[in-house]
Design an enzyme around this catalytic site. Structure first.
Site, PDB file in Angstrom:
ATOM      1  CG  HIS A 154      -0.390   0.106   2.545  1.00  0.00           C
ATOM      2  ND1 HIS A 154       0.533  -0.797   3.040  1.00  0.00           N
ATOM      3  CD2 HIS A 154      -0.596   1.006   3.551  1.00  0.00           C
ATOM      4  CE1 HIS A 154       0.859  -0.447   4.281  1.00  0.00           C
ATOM      5  NE2 HIS A 154       0.197   0.645   4.614  1.00  0.00           N
TER       6      HIS A 154
ATOM      7  CG  HIS B 196      -0.031   4.330   4.907  1.00  0.00           C
ATOM      8  ND1 HIS B 196      -0.837   3.526   5.680  1.00  0.00           N
ATOM      9  CD2 HIS B 196      -0.770   5.422   4.586  1.00  0.00           C
ATOM     10  CE1 HIS B 196      -2.026   4.120   5.829  1.00  0.00           C
ATOM     11  NE2 HIS B 196      -2.010   5.264   5.168  1.00  0.00           N
TER      12      HIS B 196
ATOM     13  CG  ASP C 202       5.047   2.661   7.109  1.00  0.00           C
ATOM     14  OD1 ASP C 202       4.159   3.256   6.463  1.00  0.00           O
ATOM     15  OD2 ASP C 202       4.788   1.749   7.925  1.00  0.00           O
ATOM     16  CG  HIS C 203       4.252  -0.274   4.018  1.00  0.00           C
ATOM     17  ND1 HIS C 203       4.288  -1.563   4.496  1.00  0.00           N
ATOM     18  CD2 HIS C 203       3.776   0.497   5.041  1.00  0.00           C
ATOM     19  CE1 HIS C 203       3.844  -1.575   5.744  1.00  0.00           C
ATOM     20  NE2 HIS C 203       3.521  -0.335   6.101  1.00  0.00           N
TER      21      HIS C 203
HETATM   22 ZN   LIG Z   1       2.944   0.664   7.872  1.00  0.00          ZN
HETATM   23 ZN   LIG Z   2      -0.206   1.614   6.555  1.00  0.00          ZN
END
Ligand SMILES: [Zn+2]
Ligand SMILES: [Zn+2]
Length: 299
Positions: free
Chosen positions: A58, A60, A62-63
């Site tokens: 996804h 976000h 941090d990914h």
């Molecule tokens: Zn995350």
């Molecule tokens: Zn997330």
């Protein structure tokens, strides 16, 4: 499966944002690509020129914030290759403006494959492995990924070849289930000629997600399940609000799905020690371990 990052949104001094490498025979799959992914790959001496398929759960940060750095490095190294990216469709428009500013000709050819957030879908297959995406329950559209080895053929028992004088041309049929008729007309059943193949192995990756029971059906009986556990039960309200799981939630899914082993990760930066997550999860599902940077888990 090697953990490159086990942290949630805020990295700590010893935890990186989410990224993992799955090494299946002859293939390296990168799963999520948080900031610092390329540094972790270097540190762990994983030849990232071998990565041709990247799965982004996804959007976000941090990914996927590590993606542009990784692509830029591959380009600087002069790699001329196709890289397939399986991600939410918006990733292409997010990353294209940055790609436009990479100096000189980009030799990396990125091929984007949009994920389906409505249902489970096969997104990749070759003769040894199949990969599926499936929707999970988070604050934005998010998918988990399921990696499955394809069924292997039975092995032929080497000694029977000279014993019954089996021609090489017949071996393919026997591996597919046929028996064999000898020169004297004796029928040898398949069970006397072959041994069963090893069980195909499977791995499932579920992050980020709130407790969501339909996941258990999809990851049923996998050998290894990675499930996020951002919080422990003392922050249940916060987990619900942010659509994340507690360690108990992850363990409940593992138990319901009858998986062999559970790895929890995506830990909130407020906890220094991952043992609080493991202790909580183990009250529901015993075979639980905490994800740790640089550690490889055999499947
Ligand atoms: Zn995350
Ligand atoms: Zn997330």
């Amino acid at each position: 499966m090697t953990i490159l990052g086990s942290s949630s949104a805020l990295p700590t001094s010893d935890r990186y944002p989410t990224a993992q490498v799955l090494n299946m025979p002859g293939r390296l799959f990168l799963i999520d690509c948080g900031e610092g992914t390329q540094i972790q790959l270097r540190r762990l001496k994983i030849g990232f020129g071998r990565i041709k398929h990247i799965f982004i759960s996804h959007l976000h940060g941090d990914h996927y914030y590590g993606l542009i750095g990784l692509i830029s490095t591959l380009n600087l190294l002069g790699l001329k290759t196709d890289i397939h990216i399986y991600s939410p469709s918006e990733l292409k428009e997010l990353i294209q403006p940055q790609l436009n500013f990479i100096k000189g000709e980009t030799k990396i050819n990125l091929i984007f494959h949009p994920l389906n957030f409505k249902r489970k879908e096969k997104i990749y297959s070759d003769k040894r492995v199949e990969v599926f995406s499936f929707p999970v329950k988070h604050s934005i559209s998010t998918c988990g990924f399921l990696f499955k080895e394809t069924e292997k053929q039975p092995n032929i028992i080497k000694a029977v070849i000279p014993q019954y004088n089996i021609p090489i041309a017949k071996i393919k049929e026997i591996k597919a289930g046929a028996g064999f008729i000898t020169e004297n007309g004796e029928t040898i059943p398949n069970s006397k000629l072959t041994t069963p193949p090893p069980q195909p192995r499977s791995y499932a990756f579920c992050t980020d997600t709130a407790y969501h029971e339909p996941i258990a059906e999809i990851v049923k009986d996998v050998d290894l399940l990675y499930h996020e556990a951002t919080f422990i039960e003392e922050l249940r309200d916060f987990a619900t609000k942010t659509k994340h799981s507690t360690a108990t939630d992850a363990a409940r899914i593992a138990k319901l799905a009858n998986v062999k082993k559970l790895i929890i990760g995506h830990f909130s930066a407020r906890y220094n020690d991952a043992s609080v997550f493991v202790n909580e999860a183990q009250t529901v599902f015993k075979n639980t371990v905490a994800a740790k940077e640089g550690k490889t888990y055999k499947i």
